[in-house]
Design an enzyme around this catalytic site. Structure first.
Site, PDB file in Angstrom:
ATOM      1  N   TYR A 139       0.847  -1.198   0.000  1.00  0.00           N
ATOM      2  CA  TYR A 139       0.000   0.000   0.000  1.00  0.00           C
ATOM      3  C   TYR A 139       0.884   1.250   0.000  1.00  0.00           C
ATOM      4  CZ  TYR A 139      -3.907  -3.110   1.099  1.00  0.00           C
ATOM      5  OH  TYR A 139      -4.855  -4.105   1.050  1.00  0.00           O
ATOM      6  N   ASN A 162     -12.550  -0.472  -5.091  1.00  0.00           N
ATOM      7  CA  ASN A 162     -12.263  -0.658  -6.508  1.00  0.00           C
ATOM      8  C   ASN A 162     -13.486  -1.281  -7.201  1.00  0.00           C
ATOM      9  OD1 ASN A 162     -11.294  -1.382  -9.030  1.00  0.00           O
ATOM     10  ND2 ASN A 162      -9.846  -2.907  -8.264  1.00  0.00           N
TER      11      ASN A 162
END
Length: 199
Positions: A139, A162
């Site tokens: 991340y 997403n």
């Protein structure tokens, strides 16, 4: 007085007639510009996926655990209520998914409609296809690539929301310690996808 009976739509000729009628109506709606979102479902090794596309491209991929009916309702509200089950528009995406799960495809090549993601989240999604098949990124690495090194949590949120999992490979984003992190399809699905790609 006898009860009215209707033919079972799942019986041979009746099912074929209904299917043919649906196909004609769908084609007419598409031809006349009345079909804003086409969708279909496909069975995959990680469960049934729903694919939805606008004329611009694939707009949503949903796992069964996300509740396909709820996803369609959200699309009707956020994009357009003119939605039909129209598999033909999604034939290419379905074929590429099949090739992916058969280990014959390492990168998807379909048009994407990213309208459901905005701002920084959309910026994050545009960087995810850069993570090579069989690889992972943290991340933190994605936050840096997106130009906001401190926005690690925001990257996690972008991945969690997403709208196009698999096609935009958020499953390749893991924690800095190598652990899985969250995934829309569930931790087991994320592990299965990474295992598939590592083979």
């Amino acid at each position: 007085m006898s009860a009215l009976t209707f033919p079972d739509a799942h019986d041979g000729a009746d099912a074929d007639a209904l299917s043919s009628l649906h196909a004609r109506l769908t084609a007419a709606a598409d031809r006349d510009g009345l079909l804003d979102i086409a969708y279909r479902t496909v069975d995959t090794p990680v469960g049934r996926l729903m694919l939805a596309a606008t004329e611009a491209g694939l707009v949503r991929v949903a796992y069964a655990r996300e509740d396909h009916d709820a996803v369609l309702a959200m699309l009707a509200e956020q994009v357009s209520p003119r939605i039909l089950e129209a598999p033909a528009r999604l034939d290419d995406a379905a074929r590429q998914l099949d090739e992916y799960f058969s280990r014959r495809r390492t990168r998807f090549d379909v048009s994407l409609d990213l309208r459901l993601s905005r701002g920084f989240r959309r910026s994050v999604l545009t960087h995810l296809p850069d993570i090579a098949y069989g690889r992972t990124a943290s991340y933190a690495q994605i936050a840096e690539a997106a130009g906001s090194p401190r926005a690690v949590r925001a990257v996690g949120t972008a991945c969690a929301t997403n709208p196009l999992p698999l096609f935009v490979p958020c499953h390749r984003v893991v924690r800095s310690d190598g652990s899985m992190g969250q995934y829309a399809g569930g931790a087991e699905t994320k592990r299965a996808l990474l295992t598939l790609e590592a083979a």
